[in-house]
Design an enzyme around this catalytic site. Structure first.
Site, PDB file in Angstrom:
ATOM      1  N   HIS A  61       0.827  -1.211   0.000  1.00 47.28           N
ATOM      2  CA  HIS A  61       0.000   0.000   0.000  1.00 47.28           C
ATOM      3  C   HIS A  61       0.860   1.260   0.000  1.00 47.28           C
ATOM      4  CE1 HIS A  61       0.202   2.006   3.975  1.00 47.28           C
ATOM      5  NE2 HIS A  61       0.548   0.821   4.419  1.00 47.28           N
ATOM      6  N   CYS A  62       0.201   2.357  -0.367  1.00 42.30           N
ATOM      7  CA  CYS A  62       0.808   3.694  -0.330  1.00 42.30           C
ATOM      8  C   CYS A  62      -0.283   4.659   0.107  1.00 42.30           C
ATOM      9  CB  CYS A  62       1.412   4.049  -1.695  1.00 42.30           C
ATOM     10  SG  CYS A  62       0.204   4.115  -3.033  1.00 42.30           S
ATOM     11  N   ARG A  63      -0.216   5.878  -0.355  1.00 44.52           N
ATOM     12  CA  ARG A  63      -1.222   6.873   0.033  1.00 44.52           C
ATOM     13  C   ARG A  63      -2.550   6.631  -0.683  1.00 44.52           C
ATOM     14  NH1 ARG A  63      -2.640  12.100  -1.980  1.00 44.52           N
ATOM     15  NH2 ARG A  63      -3.571  13.382  -0.349  1.00 44.52           N
ATOM     16  N   ILE A  91      -3.912   4.349   1.956  1.00 46.97           N
ATOM     17  CA  ILE A  91      -4.153   4.790   3.328  1.00 46.97           C
ATOM     18  C   ILE A  91      -5.283   5.832   3.392  1.00 46.97           C
ATOM     19  CG2 ILE A  91      -2.459   6.660   3.465  1.00 46.97           C
ATOM     20  CD1 ILE A  91      -1.538   5.323   6.161  1.00 46.97           C
TER      21      ILE A  91
END
Length: 105
Positions: A61-63, A91
């Site tokens: 995952h990332c932003r 996120i």
């Protein structure tokens, strides 16, 4: 590319399933808000491929989901991974749908 929703990830966490969570954001982003995953910034993901499990589900995952998508493509092409799942919405989606106390940026 395989994907997983924040609801599915929350259920995996609640069920204490055996999986790896990798965060491909930068250190300052991780310090601001994180889901408790292992930090491997996108620019370092290929050099750290040995830290990514090949024998269980790995959620990346990332932003928002774009950098993690890029990381998965790199790992699949360079190292043949077939167990990677992109967290849809990253996120930001986690903050919107699971934990509104998690700060957004």
């Amino acid at each position: 590319m395989k994907e997983i929703t924040v609801q599915e990830l929350k259920q995996m966490m609640d069920n204490q399933e055996d999986f790896q969570l990798i965060d491909v954001r930068e250190q300052k982003e991780f310090n601001f808000a994180n889901l408790g995953g292992e930090l491997i910034p996108l620019g370092e993901v290929l050099q750290n491929a040995d830290k990514v499990s090949k024998d269980k589900k790995v959620v990346v995952h990332c932003r928002s989901g774009k950098r993690s998508e890029n990381a998965i493509l790199q790992l699949e092409q360079a190292h043949g991974f077939d167990n990677l799942y992109n967290l849809v919405g990253g996120i930001l989606a986690w903050s919107d749908e699971i934990d509104p106390t998690l700060p957004k940026y």
